[in-house]
Motif scaffolding. Structure first.
Motif, PDB file in Angstrom:
ATOM      1  N   SER A  21      -3.912   0.315   6.371  1.00 28.80           N
ATOM      2  CA  SER A  21      -4.957   0.190   5.361  1.00 28.80           C
ATOM      3  C   SER A  21      -6.186   1.017   5.739  1.00 28.80           C
ATOM      4  O   SER A  21      -6.543   1.124   6.915  1.00 28.80           O
ATOM      5  CB  SER A  21      -5.358  -1.285   5.237  1.00 28.80           C
ATOM      6  N   LEU A  22      -6.826   1.585   4.743  1.00 27.26           N
ATOM      7  CA  LEU A  22      -8.064   2.334   4.987  1.00 27.26           C
ATOM      8  C   LEU A  22      -9.155   1.431   5.544  1.00 27.26           C
ATOM      9  O   LEU A  22     -10.074   1.895   6.209  1.00 27.26           O
ATOM     10  CB  LEU A  22      -8.551   2.993   3.700  1.00 27.26           C
ATOM     11  N   ASN A  23      -9.050   0.126   5.289  1.00 32.27           N
ATOM     12  CA  ASN A  23     -10.044  -0.835   5.766  1.00 32.27           C
ATOM     13  C   ASN A  23      -9.761  -1.337   7.178  1.00 32.27           C
ATOM     14  O   ASN A  23     -10.571  -2.055   7.746  1.00 32.27           O
ATOM     15  CB  ASN A  23     -10.109  -2.034   4.817  1.00 32.27           C
ATOM     16  N   SER A  24      -8.619  -0.969   7.717  1.00 26.73           N
ATOM     17  CA  SER A  24      -8.258  -1.418   9.059  1.00 26.73           C
ATOM     18  C   SER A  24      -9.143  -0.740  10.104  1.00 26.73           C
ATOM     19  O   SER A  24      -9.436   0.448  10.006  1.00 26.73           O
ATOM     20  CB  SER A  24      -6.793  -1.073   9.344  1.00 26.73           C
ATOM     21  N   PRO A  25      -9.538  -1.478  11.134  1.00 25.98           N
ATOM     22  CA  PRO A  25     -10.302  -0.857  12.213  1.00 25.98           C
ATOM     23  C   PRO A  25      -9.509   0.210  12.955  1.00 25.98           C
ATOM     24  O   PRO A  25     -10.074   1.057  13.623  1.00 25.98           O
ATOM     25  CB  PRO A  25     -10.649  -2.009  13.146  1.00 25.98           C
ATOM     26  N   SER A  26      -8.186   0.189  12.822  1.00 21.24           N
ATOM     27  CA  SER A  26      -7.351   1.192  13.482  1.00 21.24           C
ATOM     28  C   SER A  26      -7.277   2.510  12.718  1.00 21.24           C
ATOM     29  O   SER A  26      -6.888   3.524  13.291  1.00 21.24           O
ATOM     30  CB  SER A  26      -5.930   0.651  13.677  1.00 21.24           C
ATOM     31  N   HIS A  27      -7.658   2.502  11.458  1.00 23.07           N
ATOM     32  CA  HIS A  27      -7.569   3.742  10.672  1.00 23.07           C
ATOM     33  C   HIS A  27      -8.454   4.853  11.237  1.00 23.07           C
ATOM     34  O   HIS A  27      -7.967   5.960  11.486  1.00 23.07           O
ATOM     35  CB  HIS A  27      -7.869   3.477   9.198  1.00 23.07           C
ATOM     36  N   PRO A  28      -9.747   4.611  11.466  1.00 23.01           N
ATOM     37  CA  PRO A  28     -10.563   5.688  12.049  1.00 23.01           C
ATOM     38  C   PRO A  28     -10.109   6.077  13.456  1.00 23.01           C
ATOM     39  O   PRO A  28     -10.214   7.235  13.855  1.00 23.01           O
ATOM     40  CB  PRO A  28     -11.985   5.132  12.064  1.00 23.01           C
ATOM     41  N   LEU A  29      -9.572   5.118  14.181  1.00 18.37           N
ATOM     42  CA  LEU A  29      -9.038   5.394  15.511  1.00 18.37           C
ATOM     43  C   LEU A  29      -7.921   6.434  15.421  1.00 18.37           C
ATOM     44  O   LEU A  29      -7.884   7.397  16.185  1.00 18.37           O
ATOM     45  CB  LEU A  29      -8.517   4.083  16.106  1.00 18.37           C
ATOM     46  N   LEU A  30      -7.019   6.247  14.471  1.00 19.29           N
ATOM     47  CA  LEU A  30      -5.930   7.200  14.271  1.00 19.29           C
ATOM     48  C   LEU A  30      -6.456   8.535  13.745  1.00 19.29           C
ATOM     49  O   LEU A  30      -6.020   9.598  14.188  1.00 19.29           O
ATOM     50  CB  LEU A  30      -4.901   6.632  13.294  1.00 19.29           C
ATOM     51  N   LYS A  31      -7.370   8.483  12.788  1.00 15.92           N
ATOM     52  CA  LYS A  31      -7.918   9.721  12.209  1.00 15.92           C
ATOM     53  C   LYS A  31      -8.606  10.580  13.259  1.00 15.92           C
ATOM     54  O   LYS A  31      -8.653  11.793  13.145  1.00 15.92           O
ATOM     55  CB  LYS A  31      -8.905   9.403  11.078  1.00 15.92           C
TER      56      LYS A  31
END
Length: 82
Positions: A21-31
């Motif tokens: 999900s774009l709202n997941s705290p892991s999304h920016p980590l992956l990006k």
């Protein structure tokens, strides 16, 4: 807190990024993962995180991208109580 570098192959990285999900705290980590071009084994993505973030990423991988689980699990430190 310990800094962890998780190396994901392109297939695992893409799977996580597409399904998280774009709202997941892991999304920016992956990006923010750094792509390393590989000649012999394909591209790798390096994700720099702490233990808590790695655990969270592992739980997501178990649900969405099981092929990523071994690469994440091997980087999470094991703590033993004596």
């Amino acid at each position: 807190m310990v800094t962890i570098e998780i190396q994901l192959d392109a297939e695992s990285y893409d799977c996580l990024l597409e399904n998280i999900s774009l709202n997941s705290p892991s999304h920016p980590l992956l990006k923010n993962g750094v792509k390393i071009a590989g000649r012999d084994f394909g591209d790798l993505y390096v994700i720099v995180c702490n233990e808590i973030q790695a655990q969270f990423l592992l739980e997501i991988a178990k649900q969405l991208c099981p092929m990523a689980v071994p690469r994440i699990e091997t980087k999470i430190p094991l703590f033993k109580c004596f």
